[in-house]
Design a protein around this motif. Structure first.
Motif, short mmCIF file in Angstrom:
data_model
loop_
_atom_site.label_atom_id
_atom_site.label_comp_id
_atom_site.label_asym_id
_atom_site.label_seq_id
_atom_site.Cartn_x
_atom_site.Cartn_y
_atom_site.Cartn_z
N THR A 1 61.38 36.69 31.88
CA THR A 1 60.25 37.16 31.07
C THR A 1 58.98 36.92 31.83
O THR A 1 58.85 35.94 32.57
N GLU A 2 58.01 37.80 31.67
CA GLU A 2 56.77 37.72 32.43
C GLU A 2 55.59 38.08 31.54
O GLU A 2 55.69 38.96 30.70
N THR A 3 54.49 37.36 31.71
CA THR A 3 53.30 37.60 30.89
C THR A 3 52.25 38.41 31.62
O THR A 3 51.16 38.61 31.11
N SER A 4 52.56 38.85 32.82
CA SER A 4 51.60 39.59 33.62
C SER A 4 52.26 40.82 34.22
O SER A 4 53.49 40.88 34.36
N ARG A 5 51.46 41.80 34.59
CA ARG A 5 51.98 42.97 35.31
C ARG A 5 52.26 42.63 36.77
O ARG A 5 52.85 43.44 37.48
N TRP A 6 51.83 41.44 37.20
CA TRP A 6 51.96 41.08 38.62
C TRP A 6 52.68 39.76 38.82
O TRP A 6 52.52 38.82 38.04
N ILE A 7 53.45 39.70 39.90
CA ILE A 7 53.97 38.43 40.39
C ILE A 7 52.86 37.71 41.15
O ILE A 7 52.63 36.52 40.95
N VAL A 8 52.19 38.43 42.02
CA VAL A 8 50.96 37.95 42.66
C VAL A 8 49.84 38.88 42.20
O VAL A 8 49.86 40.06 42.53
N PRO A 9 48.88 38.39 41.43
CA PRO A 9 47.81 39.27 40.92
C PRO A 9 46.91 39.75 42.04
O PRO A 9 46.96 39.24 43.17
N PRO A 10 46.08 40.75 41.78
CA PRO A 10 45.24 41.34 42.84
C PRO A 10 44.36 40.32 43.54
O PRO A 10 43.67 39.53 42.89
N PHE A 11 44.39 40.35 44.88
CA PHE A 11 43.60 39.42 45.68
C PHE A 11 43.16 40.10 46.97
O PHE A 11 43.80 41.07 47.42
N PRO A 12 42.06 39.66 47.59
CA PRO A 12 41.60 40.27 48.85
C PRO A 12 42.44 39.80 50.04
O PRO A 12 42.44 38.62 50.38
N LYS B 1 38.81 48.74 49.92
CA LYS B 1 37.75 47.72 49.84
C LYS B 1 37.35 47.67 48.37
O LYS B 1 37.31 48.69 47.68
N PHE B 2 37.09 46.47 47.88
CA PHE B 2 36.82 46.33 46.46
C PHE B 2 35.40 45.82 46.26
O PHE B 2 35.05 44.75 46.74
N ARG B 3 34.59 46.61 45.54
CA ARG B 3 33.20 46.22 45.28
C ARG B 3 32.47 45.93 46.58
O ARG B 3 31.71 44.98 46.69
N GLN B 4 32.74 46.72 47.60
CA GLN B 4 32.12 46.60 48.92
C GLN B 4 32.48 45.30 49.63
O GLN B 4 31.80 44.87 50.56
N ILE B 5 33.54 44.64 49.17
CA ILE B 5 34.09 43.52 49.92
C ILE B 5 35.11 44.10 50.89
O ILE B 5 35.99 44.86 50.49
N ALA B 6 35.03 43.72 52.15
CA ALA B 6 35.76 44.43 53.20
C ALA B 6 37.28 44.42 53.04
O ALA B 6 37.90 45.46 53.19
N PRO B 7 37.96 43.28 52.76
CA PRO B 7 39.42 43.31 52.75
C PRO B 7 39.98 44.16 51.62
O PRO B 7 39.38 44.27 50.55
N PRO B 8 41.14 44.79 51.85
CA PRO B 8 41.80 45.53 50.77
C PRO B 8 42.22 44.61 49.64
O PRO B 8 42.49 43.41 49.84
N LEU B 9 42.28 45.16 48.43
CA LEU B 9 42.73 44.42 47.25
C LEU B 9 44.20 44.75 47.04
O LEU B 9 44.56 45.89 46.76
N VAL B 10 45.05 43.71 47.17
CA VAL B 10 46.50 43.88 47.19
C VAL B 10 47.14 43.05 46.08
O VAL B 10 46.61 42.01 45.69
N ALA B 11 48.27 43.52 45.55
CA ALA B 11 49.00 42.77 44.53
C ALA B 11 50.49 43.03 44.70
O ALA B 11 50.91 44.01 45.31
N VAL B 12 51.31 42.13 44.13
CA VAL B 12 52.76 42.31 44.07
C VAL B 12 53.12 42.48 42.60
O VAL B 12 52.96 41.54 41.81
#
Length: 329
Positions: free
Chosen positions: A68-79, A39-50
């Motif tokens: 080439t990629e400009t981010s550490r994630w393909i899908v950035p962290p989301f609830p 849970k992230f910042r007391q928001i119930a769903p888990p915070l997940v990323a690819v």
């Protein structure tokens, strides 16, 4: 239509935990996914990323030597809604994240409000069309905020508006499947889909839900071998419904019937040997998670269901808890 994600009734339920590595089987291999927070910042769903890894690029049909990629994630962290971790879901638990993973920095994260989807590489409004270079997108009119505590936020300062964005909205596993397919098609020059795939439907569940007339709602899930050391245990989430008889009785004691109150009650019962002392308690604003042996969780459920509904009896319980030196709040 389906894209990459494979749902199967044989897939076991997973207990979401912090810093966990997952495998998501697809017809082209396994996608690696991460749970950063259950849970992230007391928001119930888990915070997940690819994450953006060579193996994930290969599964998506992309050449990691030229990609080439400009981010550490393909899908950035989301609830991601907890239904993604029920029986029949898309994930297999694959252990803890390694120490060399750069991880996720909550303090350098902002909340973006609205109807959003991943762009390249962050979250952008749904109405922005591909192809998209997010470095050229004007964010001046976006509602971007910083967390203060719990679910409280404040407007982001100008220098904070460029932080990594986490969407405020909760998403289903169908969105994750769509986002991966959009990412794959974008980089392969294919038509980019806009519709959710079949995994948007709910997965099968072994959840045992029950709500008493007095307002105690409990949900129990049996943990299998995918839960590692917790295999064979039960995990229960308990919460008091707003304006219920229990809620009103607690309010009469000048407390609130949130998860921290329930934790105080359970700790008192543990101290007085009314419930098992080895039960794991994980409280939050709305309720509390309880994990332990099935018969011990069952006893805790029975005790919670029998919480008093009269102000006098609830006050007597509160007095006993405070006298035992246990913090309710």
């Amino acid at each position: 239509m389906t894209y990459l994600m494979q749902l199967d009734p044989s897939m076991k339920a997973i207990r979401a935990t912090d810093n966990t590595k997952l495998r998501m089987p697809t017809y082209n291999g396994n996608i690696e996914a991460h749970i950063y927070f259950k849970k992230f910042r007391q928001i119930a769903p888990p915070l997940v990323a690819v994450p953006a890894t060579d193996d994930n690029f290969r599964v998506l049909g992309l050449d990691p030597t030229t990609h080439t990629e400009t981010s550490r994630w393909i899908v950035p962290p989301f609830p991601l809604l907890p239904t993604a971790f029920q029986k029949g879901g898309p994930f297999i638990r694959d252990g803890k994240l390694s120490d060399d993973w750069p991880g996720f920095t909550p303090e350098e994260t902002a909340v973006v409000h609205g109807d959003y989807r991943p762009g390249l590489p962050g979250f952008v409004p749904r109405e922005l069309s591909y192809p998209l270079d997010v470095t050229d997108v004007d964010t001046s009119d976006w509602t971007i905020k910083m967390w203060v505590s719990g679910q409280a936020t404040r407007p982001a300062e100008p220098e904070e508006r460029n932080n990594l964005l986490v969407p405020w909205t909760y998403f289903s596993i169908g969105h994750l499947d769509l986002w991966l397919e959009q990412y794959r098609c974008f980089h392969l020059g294919l038509d980019i889909p806009t519709e959710l795939s079949r995994p948007d439907t709910e997965t099968e569940s072994d959840r045992d839900e029950h709500t008493t007339d007095s307002g105690m709602k409990t949900t129990v899930v049996a943990l299998d071998e995918s839960a590692g050391d917790d295999a064979g245990k039960h995990t229960m989430y308990a919460q008091v419904l707003v304006d219920s008889d229990i809620d009103k009785a607690v309010a009469a004691t000048q407390y609130y019937a949130h998860g921290y109150f329930l934790e105080g009650v359970l700790k008192y019962w543990q101290a007085t040997n009314q419930v098992d002392p080895e039960l794991e308690l994980d409280s939050e604003g709305d309720g509390i998670g309880i994990t332990g042996q099935p018969d011990h969780v069952r006893t805790a459920r029975e005790k919670l269901n029998a919480l008093p509904t009269s102000a006098e009896e609830m006050q007597a319980l509160v007095d006993d808890i405070e006298a035992a030196g246990i913090d309710i709040d």
